[in-house]
Scaffold this active site. Structure first.
Site, PDB file in Angstrom:
ATOM      1  CG  ASP A 151      38.457  43.656  59.478  1.00  0.00           C
ATOM      2  OD1 ASP A 151      39.142  43.344  60.473  1.00  0.00           O
ATOM      3  OD2 ASP A 151      38.235  44.838  59.138  1.00  0.00           O
TER       4      ASP A 151
ATOM      5  CB  ALA B   9      35.131  57.048  62.841  1.00  0.00           C
TER       6      ALA B   9
ATOM      7  CG  ASP C 288      32.326  49.111  63.231  1.00  0.00           C
ATOM      8  OD1 ASP C 288      31.330  49.862  63.109  1.00  0.00           O
ATOM      9  OD2 ASP C 288      33.405  49.495  63.717  1.00  0.00           O
TER      10      ASP C 288
END
Length: 388
Positions: A254, A147, A280
């Site tokens: 996750d 990103a 994060d």
């Protein structure tokens, strides 16, 4: 002198639980046997058999509850801290995504103002304590940028980091660097001299280059297995170097960034002393699906999964450390006492704050999380002050 006693709880010490009385005095821990005679008129909190564990420490997060670190003001940073405390986190590093020098300086300035206000208020925290800054870039590979805005990436420049470090009076504790960028490895010793722990990531480095960075002083791998060149039997690459060496490995647990089998593989390969559970997380953490941003990037969150609006690249997470703990327990099948170091001791050791945080020891900061029998967060104390 402010003395508070936690009684009838199981205290996590030396990787196991034991009965006892935990005293919090002037923000510090003192420990007593279970049959300790409490002082008259003492402030006593009955934990009723719950688990008393060190507060969680998140060294890699970009925000939560509608606040993005890159654009946060002091009130925004405090809002993040309150949310984190609700999820068992007592300390965190604000991760500044690659941005312009001006905006990076502004984000560092917000941290500095946060610390100043905290000092002026006598360290009266209302949530998780902001322990420093993590710079994620800008010295990163454009190929594995994730990103990161490509036009803002640059080659190694220790002098620029030194300028940043002077702004918050040493607030930068941690930085992510790609070993293969020009000047990337050469700047590692200089960054260490500035008191900054270096992690390697967002990288397509080959095995030899990654190992060279580790020998130069890199101490961790950023969100291991994500935004990095992966292991091949003929070319282990940076992922293989991270697994083979003694550096710490960040993991985003996750269930999206790493398959549970990969979580188990990393934990088994590294050992539970060399893994750090991070979130994060981005500003969408704690909020419903919708449109958000990460630094300069528009982000869409669907079913809790954050991706760039432009091309669908995964962009951080909506994870909390409370959920990461439960996921790690489910993914690995290991008992609580073996999982806790990933959220407490290991991040404290990596970032150089284990002398005062990360474990329940006489004289350390009274940053504590109370878990119930289902490992839900029940109470949280920061510096001996209850914030949840």
């Amino acid at each position: 002198m402010n003395r508070t006693f936690l009684i009838n709880g199981q205290i996590y010490r030396d990787r196991h639980f034991e009965s006892g009385v935990l005293e919090m005095t002037d923000g510090k821990i003192a420990l007593h046997p279970a049959d300790f005679d409490l002082p008259e008129c003492a402030s006593v909190i009955d934990i009723c058999g719950k688990w008393i564990v060190p507060g969680f420490i998140d060294i890699h997060t970009h925000g939560a509850v509608g606040v993005d670190v890159n654009g946060a003001d002091v009130e925004g940073l405090e809002k993040i801290g309150r949310f984190f405390a609700e999820n068992g986190t007592t300390g965190w590093l604000c991760s500044v995504l690659t941005d312009t020098p001006e905006q990076t300086g502004r984000a560092i300035g917000a941290y500095r103002e946060y610390r100043r206000r905290l000092e002026d208020s006598g360290d009266a925290v209302s949530g998780a304590g902001l322990l420093g800054i993590h710079l994620e870039g800008p010295f990163l590979s454009p190929v594995y940028r994730g990103a990161m805005p490509e036009h803002l990436l640059r080659t190694g420049d220790a002098a620029l980091v030194e300028e940043y470090q002077k702004l918050p009076d040493g607030g930068i504790r941690y930085i992510t660097v790609s070993p293969e960028v020009d000047g990337g490895i050469a700047m590692i010793p200089a960054l260490k001299e500035l008191g900054i722990v270096v992690s390697i990531g967002h990288s397509g480095a080959d095995y030899a280059t990654a190992m060279q960075a580790i020998r130069a002083g890199a101490a961790a791998a950023t969100h291991t297995g994500n935004a990095m060149r992966l292991l091949h039997q003929h070319e282990p690459a940076i992922f293989g170097a991270a697994l083979e060496s003694d550096i710490y490995c960040e993991m985003i647990c996750d269930g999206r960034h790493l398959h549970p089998g990969t979580v188990r593989l990393i934990a088994k390969t590294k050992g539970m002393d060399r893994v750090v559970a991070i979130t994060d997380s981005i500003m969408a953490a704690g909020l419903p699906d919708g449109k958000y941003h990460l630094g300069v990037n528009p982000v869409v969150v669907k079913d809790g999964d954050a991706v760039l609006e432009s091309d669908g690249t995964r962009a951080g997470s909506t994870l909390t450390q409370a959920q990461a703990l439960k996921n790690l327990l489910a993914f690995t099948g290991k008992p609580l006492e073996e999982i806790l170091p990933l959220l407490t001791e290991n991040p404290a050791r990596l970032t150089g704050i284990f002398d005062r945080k990360g474990s329940i020891v006489e004289g350390k900061d009274a940053d504590l999380t109370i878990l119930d029998e289902d490992n839900n967060v029940d109470q949280v104390y920061v510096g001996g002050v209850r914030v949840v």
